[in-house]
Design a protein around this motif. Structure first.
Motif, PDB file in Angstrom:
ATOM      1  N   TYR A 137       0.814  -1.216   0.000  1.00  0.00           N
ATOM      2  CA  TYR A 137       0.000   0.000   0.000  1.00  0.00           C
ATOM      3  C   TYR A 137       0.854   1.277   0.000  1.00  0.00           C
ATOM      4  N   ALA A 138       2.128   1.144  -0.286  1.00  0.00           N
ATOM      5  CA  ALA A 138       3.000   2.321  -0.345  1.00  0.00           C
ATOM      6  C   ALA A 138       2.810   3.055  -1.665  1.00  0.00           C
ATOM      7  N   THR A 139       2.833   4.380  -1.600  1.00  0.00           N
ATOM      8  CA  THR A 139       2.693   5.181  -2.824  1.00  0.00           C
ATOM      9  C   THR A 139       4.065   5.367  -3.463  1.00  0.00           C
ATOM     10  N   LEU A 140       4.061   5.795  -4.706  1.00  0.00           N
ATOM     11  CA  LEU A 140       5.330   6.063  -5.391  1.00  0.00           C
ATOM     12  C   LEU A 140       6.104   7.170  -4.697  1.00  0.00           C
ATOM     13  N   ALA A 141       5.377   8.146  -4.142  1.00  0.00           N
ATOM     14  CA  ALA A 141       6.047   9.252  -3.442  1.00  0.00           C
ATOM     15  C   ALA A 141       6.791   8.734  -2.210  1.00  0.00           C
ATOM     16  N   THR A 142       6.165   7.792  -1.505  1.00  0.00           N
ATOM     17  CA  THR A 142       6.812   7.232  -0.323  1.00  0.00           C
ATOM     18  C   THR A 142       8.066   6.455  -0.710  1.00  0.00           C
ATOM     19  N   VAL A 143       7.938   5.621  -1.718  1.00  0.00           N
ATOM     20  CA  VAL A 143       9.068   4.790  -2.131  1.00  0.00           C
ATOM     21  C   VAL A 143      10.230   5.645  -2.633  1.00  0.00           C
ATOM     22  N   SER A 144       9.925   6.735  -3.329  1.00  0.00           N
ATOM     23  CA  SER A 144      10.987   7.554  -3.922  1.00  0.00           C
ATOM     24  C   SER A 144      11.689   8.431  -2.899  1.00  0.00           C
ATOM     25  N   ARG A 145      11.078   8.634  -1.723  1.00  0.00           N
ATOM     26  CA  ARG A 145      11.657   9.554  -0.746  1.00  0.00           C
ATOM     27  C   ARG A 145      12.266   8.849   0.480  1.00  0.00           C
ATOM     28  N   CYS A 146      12.091   7.554   0.571  1.00  0.00           N
ATOM     29  CA  CYS A 146      12.584   6.823   1.741  1.00  0.00           C
ATOM     30  C   CYS A 146      13.651   5.819   1.344  1.00  0.00           C
ATOM     31  N   GLY A 147      14.656   5.691   2.184  1.00  0.00           N
ATOM     32  CA  GLY A 147      15.623   4.627   1.997  1.00  0.00           C
ATOM     33  C   GLY A 147      14.992   3.303   2.392  1.00  0.00           C
ATOM     34  N   MET A 148      15.294   2.238   1.673  1.00  0.00           N
ATOM     35  CA  MET A 148      14.656   0.942   1.891  1.00  0.00           C
ATOM     36  C   MET A 148      15.692  -0.102   2.292  1.00  0.00           C
ATOM     37  N   ILE A 149      15.353  -0.868   3.309  1.00  0.00           N
ATOM     38  CA  ILE A 149      16.124  -2.059   3.672  1.00  0.00           C
ATOM     39  C   ILE A 149      15.168  -3.232   3.611  1.00  0.00           C
TER      40      ILE A 149
END
Length: 241
Positions: free
Chosen positions: A17-29
């Protein structure tokens, strides 16, 4: 804007349920589900059960005891009453959490059945852990209300083993349909080696476990029968306890 010294970390099951804006602005592990095995989850739960009191005041007391005398006190820590019960309960059910044990077998069976909600391992395990914690809390509250007659060890272990079976049924099967949950409860009755009601009498779904003696009893036996006059059925001021 956040101050430069503040960092926020979110731990989520997935990015469904993550938006593209969230994915593009957060570092992911990202961790694969296989990294965290079911056995590791069980070990972590039992370890927390043995070492972290449920009660906030007891947690603060444990912390004060640990910091009061870092010398002699650290070698012989003071165990609160609630934590002592938690450890006894953990010891009583630990054998069922072993690799290839009862809990893992029932979990695998539940995963193969249809669910109304998406089946995820962590969701159903968290539900089961919550029900087990509530069972332990019942014992702690009983002992606090009856300090001269706390639950004996044999009754405590009997109650916890039966409540573990009950917690698996509702924790793993809570998101199933009623008919599927009934089939699942019968499967549990035929799988466990501990004493449970005969599936030919009624499915385990219709039973609960009593704190007083640790025995199984039908839900309908716990609720009183109340007769209501026919003309009062639709009355808004009729209260049925």
């Amino acid at each position: 804007a956040l101050p430069s010294n503040v960092r926020i970390m979110f731990e989520v099951q997935d990015l469904k349920y993550a938006t593209l804006a969230t994915v593009s602005r957060c570092g992911m592990i990202w961790f694969s589900e296989e990294v965290l095995t079911t056995a590791m989850i069980f070990e972590n739960y039992l370890s927390k059960l043995r070492n972290i009191p449920f009660d906030e005041q007891e947690r603060e007391q444990q912390l004060r005891n640990a910091n009061a005398q870092p010398g002699a006190a650290s070698s012989t820590p003071i165990i609160t009453q609630g934590l002592r019960v938690q450890r006894e309960c953990a010891d009583g059910i630990a054998q069922y959490f072993e690799t290839g044990g009862l809990v893992m077998k029932v979990l695998e069976n539940a995963a193969s059945r249809p669910h109304i909600m998406d089946f995820t391992r962590l969701r159903v395990l968290t539900a089961m852990f919550s029900l087990i914690n509530k069972s332990i809390t019942n014992i702690i509250e009983y002992n606090q209300a009856h300090p001269d007659f706390p639950r004996a060890s044999d009754l405590l272990n009997k109650y916890m083993v039966n409540r573990l079976v009950w917690a698996m049924m509702w924790g793993f099967g809570g998101s199933m349909s009623v008919s599927e949950r009934e089939k699942f409860s019968v499967h549990i009755q035929n799988t466990v080696t501990t004493p449970v009601p005969d599936s030919s009498v009624a499915p385990l779904l219709d039973f609960t476990c009593n704190l007083e003696n640790g025995e199984w009893s039908l839900y309908r036996n716990k609720d009183p029968n109340v007769e209501v006059d026919t003309h009062k059925v639709a009355s808004p001021d009729v209260v049925i306890p």
